[in-house]
Design a protein around this motif. Structure first.
Motif, PDB file in Angstrom:
ATOM      1  N   ILE A 274      38.676 -35.236  99.286  1.00 32.00           N
ATOM      2  CA  ILE A 274      39.552 -34.129  98.889  1.00 32.00           C
ATOM      3  C   ILE A 274      38.967 -33.301  97.746  1.00 32.00           C
ATOM      4  N   PHE A 275      37.866 -33.764  97.166  1.00 34.47           N
ATOM      5  CA  PHE A 275      37.265 -33.053  96.032  1.00 34.47           C
ATOM      6  C   PHE A 275      36.247 -32.025  96.531  1.00 34.47           C
ATOM      7  N   SER A 276      36.348 -30.815  96.015  1.00 31.63           N
ATOM      8  CA  SER A 276      35.487 -29.744  96.505  1.00 31.63           C
ATOM      9  C   SER A 276      35.103 -28.794  95.371  1.00 31.63           C
ATOM     10  N   ILE A 277      34.070 -27.997  95.653  1.00 31.31           N
ATOM     11  CA  ILE A 277      33.732 -26.860  94.801  1.00 31.31           C
ATOM     12  C   ILE A 277      33.611 -25.656  95.720  1.00 31.31           C
ATOM     13  N   TYR A 278      34.360 -24.604  95.399  1.00 30.57           N
ATOM     14  CA  TYR A 278      34.300 -23.407  96.229  1.00 30.57           C
ATOM     15  C   TYR A 278      34.412 -22.174  95.329  1.00 30.57           C
ATOM     16  N   GLY A 279      34.123 -21.025  95.895  1.00 27.36           N
ATOM     17  CA  GLY A 279      34.237 -19.799  95.103  1.00 27.36           C
ATOM     18  C   GLY A 279      33.705 -18.602  95.833  1.00 27.36           C
ATOM     19  N   GLY A 280      33.407 -17.546  95.057  1.00 27.43           N
ATOM     20  CA  GLY A 280      32.926 -16.306  95.648  1.00 27.43           C
ATOM     21  C   GLY A 280      32.444 -15.341  94.588  1.00 27.43           C
ATOM     22  N   LYS A 281      32.021 -14.184  95.051  1.00 24.60           N
ATOM     23  CA  LYS A 281      31.444 -13.151  94.183  1.00 24.60           C
ATOM     24  C   LYS A 281      32.250 -11.873  94.302  1.00 24.60           C
ATOM     25  N   LYS A 282      32.370 -11.173  93.169  1.00 24.90           N
ATOM     26  CA  LYS A 282      33.026  -9.855  93.200  1.00 24.90           C
ATOM     27  C   LYS A 282      31.998  -8.789  93.511  1.00 24.90           C
TER      28      LYS A 282
ATOM     29  N   PRO B 176      48.323 -29.025  96.975  1.00 25.17           N
ATOM     30  CA  PRO B 176      47.010 -28.658  97.514  1.00 25.17           C
ATOM     31  C   PRO B 176      47.124 -27.935  98.851  1.00 25.17           C
ATOM     32  N   ASP B 177      46.237 -26.992  99.062  1.00 28.75           N
ATOM     33  CA  ASP B 177      46.110 -26.320 100.354  1.00 28.75           C
ATOM     34  C   ASP B 177      44.784 -26.726 100.975  1.00 28.75           C
ATOM     35  N   THR B 178      44.647 -26.483 102.263  1.00 32.65           N
ATOM     36  CA  THR B 178      43.379 -26.791 102.914  1.00 32.65           C
ATOM     37  C   THR B 178      42.290 -25.877 102.353  1.00 32.65           C
ATOM     38  N   LEU B 179      41.077 -26.313 102.489  1.00 25.61           N
ATOM     39  CA  LEU B 179      39.941 -25.507 102.057  1.00 25.61           C
ATOM     40  C   LEU B 179      39.923 -24.183 102.803  1.00 25.61           C
ATOM     41  N   LYS B 180      40.207 -24.228 104.100  1.00 24.75           N
ATOM     42  CA  LYS B 180      40.207 -23.021 104.934  1.00 24.75           C
ATOM     43  C   LYS B 180      41.189 -21.980 104.400  1.00 24.75           C
ATOM     44  N   VAL B 181      42.396 -22.418 104.055  1.00 25.92           N
ATOM     45  CA  VAL B 181      43.408 -21.493 103.536  1.00 25.92           C
ATOM     46  C   VAL B 181      42.939 -20.849 102.241  1.00 25.92           C
ATOM     47  N   GLN B 182      42.312 -21.626 101.370  1.00 30.12           N
ATOM     48  CA  GLN B 182      41.898 -21.088 100.075  1.00 30.12           C
ATOM     49  C   GLN B 182      40.696 -20.154 100.189  1.00 30.12           C
ATOM     50  N   LEU B 183      39.764 -20.488 101.073  1.00 31.61           N
ATOM     51  CA  LEU B 183      38.629 -19.584 101.284  1.00 31.61           C
ATOM     52  C   LEU B 183      39.100 -18.265 101.885  1.00 31.61           C
ATOM     53  N   GLU B 184      40.035 -18.338 102.811  1.00 35.64           N
ATOM     54  CA  GLU B 184      40.587 -17.115 103.406  1.00 35.64           C
ATOM     55  C   GLU B 184      41.351 -16.298 102.371  1.00 35.64           C
ATOM     56  N   SER B 185      42.032 -16.969 101.452  1.00 36.41           N
ATOM     57  CA  SER B 185      42.755 -16.261 100.389  1.00 36.41           C
ATOM     58  C   SER B 185      41.787 -15.525  99.471  1.00 36.41           C
ATOM     59  N   LEU B 186      40.652 -16.152  99.160  1.00 40.31           N
ATOM     60  CA  LEU B 186      39.643 -15.493  98.334  1.00 40.31           C
ATOM     61  C   LEU B 186      39.120 -14.238  99.022  1.00 40.31           C
TER      62      LEU B 186
ATOM     63  N   VAL C  51      41.596 -11.227  98.955  1.00 35.85           N
ATOM     64  CA  VAL C  51      41.760 -10.459  97.710  1.00 35.85           C
ATOM     65  C   VAL C  51      40.484  -9.721  97.323  1.00 35.85           C
ATOM     66  N   GLY C  52      39.425  -9.857  98.128  1.00 32.92           N
ATOM     67  CA  GLY C  52      38.243  -9.028  97.907  1.00 32.92           C
ATOM     68  C   GLY C  52      36.954  -9.747  97.557  1.00 32.92           C
ATOM     69  N   PHE C  53      36.963 -11.079  97.479  1.00 36.01           N
ATOM     70  CA  PHE C  53      35.735 -11.801  97.164  1.00 36.01           C
ATOM     71  C   PHE C  53      34.765 -11.767  98.338  1.00 36.01           C
ATOM     72  N   SER C  54      33.468 -11.716  98.031  1.00 36.45           N
ATOM     73  CA  SER C  54      32.415 -11.834  99.033  1.00 36.45           C
ATOM     74  C   SER C  54      31.656 -13.131  98.790  1.00 36.45           C
ATOM     75  N   GLN C  55      30.723 -13.457  99.680  1.00 35.32           N
ATOM     76  CA  GLN C  55      29.937 -14.690  99.574  1.00 35.32           C
ATOM     77  C   GLN C  55      30.825 -15.911  99.337  1.00 35.32           C
ATOM     78  N   VAL C  56      31.988 -15.898  99.968  1.00 41.36           N
ATOM     79  CA  VAL C  56      32.941 -16.997  99.814  1.00 41.36           C
ATOM     80  C   VAL C  56      32.444 -18.210 100.604  1.00 41.36           C
ATOM     81  N   ASP C  57      32.437 -19.359  99.941  1.00 41.52           N
ATOM     82  CA  ASP C  57      31.973 -20.558 100.629  1.00 41.52           C
ATOM     83  C   ASP C  57      32.403 -21.801  99.863  1.00 41.52           C
ATOM     84  N   CYS C  58      32.292 -22.954 100.534  1.00 35.85           N
ATOM     85  CA  CYS C  58      32.428 -24.250  99.894  1.00 35.85           C
ATOM     86  C   CYS C  58      31.030 -24.692  99.494  1.00 35.85           C
ATOM     87  N   TYR C  59      30.844 -24.966  98.213  1.00 36.87           N
ATOM     88  CA  TYR C  59      29.531 -25.320  97.695  1.00 36.87           C
ATOM     89  C   TYR C  59      29.303 -26.837  97.696  1.00 36.87           C
ATOM     90  N   TYR C  60      30.392 -27.602  97.796  1.00 35.63           N
ATOM     91  CA  TYR C  60      30.293 -29.060  97.763  1.00 35.63           C
ATOM     92  C   TYR C  60      31.643 -29.625  98.194  1.00 35.63           C
TER      93      TYR C  60
END
Length: 247
Positions: free
Chosen positions: A239-247, A213-223, A226-235
Motif C-alpha cells: 500500500i506504500f507508494s510514491i507518485y507525483g507530477g510536473k507543472k 485512502p484512494d486507489t493509485l489510479k484515482v489519485q493519478l487521474e486526479s493529478l 488538475v493540470g499535472f503532466s508527467q504523472v506517474d507512480c515512482y515506487y
C-alpha cells in the motif's frame, strides 16, 4: 470535510509514539527517502537558475522530508505546514539551525478554506512540493482540491512528489498488502531489538476512520485532471507508494 482536530493526530501522545517508531511503522522508510533524494538530484538540483530552490512540505510532521532534502542541498528555502502543534514543534526543533524557514500550523482543510476566502497565507511559488503519509486523511474530492492547490502554488516546471498509502484495487490484494506490511514490521522489530509489538498496525490502519485512502489510479487521474503532466507512480510496495507530477 474531515476534521483534523477530532483525529488522533491532534493528540500529543500519538504524534510522539509515531515519531519514535517511524522506521518500524513505515515500510522501507529509508528507501523512500533515498528515492526522494534521487528525484531531487535528477529533476531539481541542476534545473533552477542559480537561486535557492523553494520547497513546500505539506503535512511536514517532524520535518523529516525537509531534513533529507537538506542533505542534498543545504541552500534550499523551505515552508513547512502541519495541522499538529506537536509535530510542528518537533519540526522547529529539528530544523532550528535554519531560522529563515517558515512554519505554519494549518490543516489541509484550513489551507483550502483560506484560499476559497481569498486569505491564502502561502502566496509564493515553489519549485518542489512534497508530502508524506498525510494526504490519505482526505476524502477523494478533498484530495483533488488539494492537488489543485498544489498545482497553483508551483512554479512552471516545478514538481510534486507524494509518499503515501494507497488503496488496493481489490479486497484480496488489500489483504495481502497488509500481510506484507505486517511481515515488514515483524522483521524490523527483531532487527532493531524492539520489545514492544506493532503487528496490530496494519489492521488498525484499515479500521481507522481517519484514513481515507484512494486507489493509485484515482489519485493519478486526479493529478492529471488538475493540470499535472508527467504523472506517474515512482515506487510502490504494497500500500506504500510514491507518485507525483510536473507543472
Amino acid at each position: 470535510m474531515s476534521k483534523f482536530e477530532k483525529s488522533e493526530w491532534a493528540e500529543e501522545g500519538h504524534a510522539k509514539q509515531f515519531l519514535e517508531n517511524a522506521d518500524i511503522y513505515i515500510l522501507e522508510r529509508q528507501r523512500l527517502f533515498k528515492i526522494l533524494k534521487s528525484f531531487y538530484r535528477f529533476f531539481l538540483e541542476n534545473n533552477v537558475n542559480k537561486r535557492p530552490i523553494k520547497i513546500l512540505d505539506l503535512g511536514c510532521g517532524d520535518g523529516a522530508l525537509t531534513r533529507e532534502l537538506l542533505k542534498e542541498d543545504p541552500e534550499i528555502e523551505a515552508t513547512l505546514v502541519d495541522g499538529s502543534a506537536e509535530m510542528l514543534k518537533n519540526a522547529k526543533k529539528n530544523l532550528e539551525s535554519h531560522p529563515n524557514f517558515i512554519f505554519i500550523e494549518k490543516t489541509f482543510q484550513e489551507l483550502l478554506e483560506d484560499e476559497l476566502e481569498g486569505n491564502d497565507i502561502i502566496v509564493e511559488g515553489f519549485d518542489f512540493v512534497v508530502s508524506s503519509l498525510a494526504i490519505h486523511h482526505l476524502h477523494t474530492e478533498e484530495k483533488k482540491s488539494l492537488f489543485s492547490y498544489i498545482h497553483g502554488h508551483l512554479n512552471l516546471g516545478g514538481f510534486f512528489l507524494n509518499i503515501e498509502t494507497v488503496k488496493a484495487p481489490t479486497d484480496e490484494l488489500e489483504s495481502w498488502y497488509r500481510v506484507l506490511w505486517s511481515e515488514w514490521i515483524t522483521d524490523n522489530q527483531v532487527k532493531l531489538e524492539v520489545k514492544q509489538s506493532f503487528e496490530y498496525l496494519p489492521e488498525q490502519y484499515k479500521d481507522n476512520l481517519d484514513n481515507h485512502p484512494d486507489t493509485l489510479k484515482v489519485q493519478l487521474e486526479s493529478l492529471e485532471a488538475v493540470g499535472f503532466s508527467q504523472v506517474d507512480c515512482y515506487y510502490k510496495y504494497g500500500i506504500f507508494s510514491i507518485y507525483g507530477g510536473k507543472k
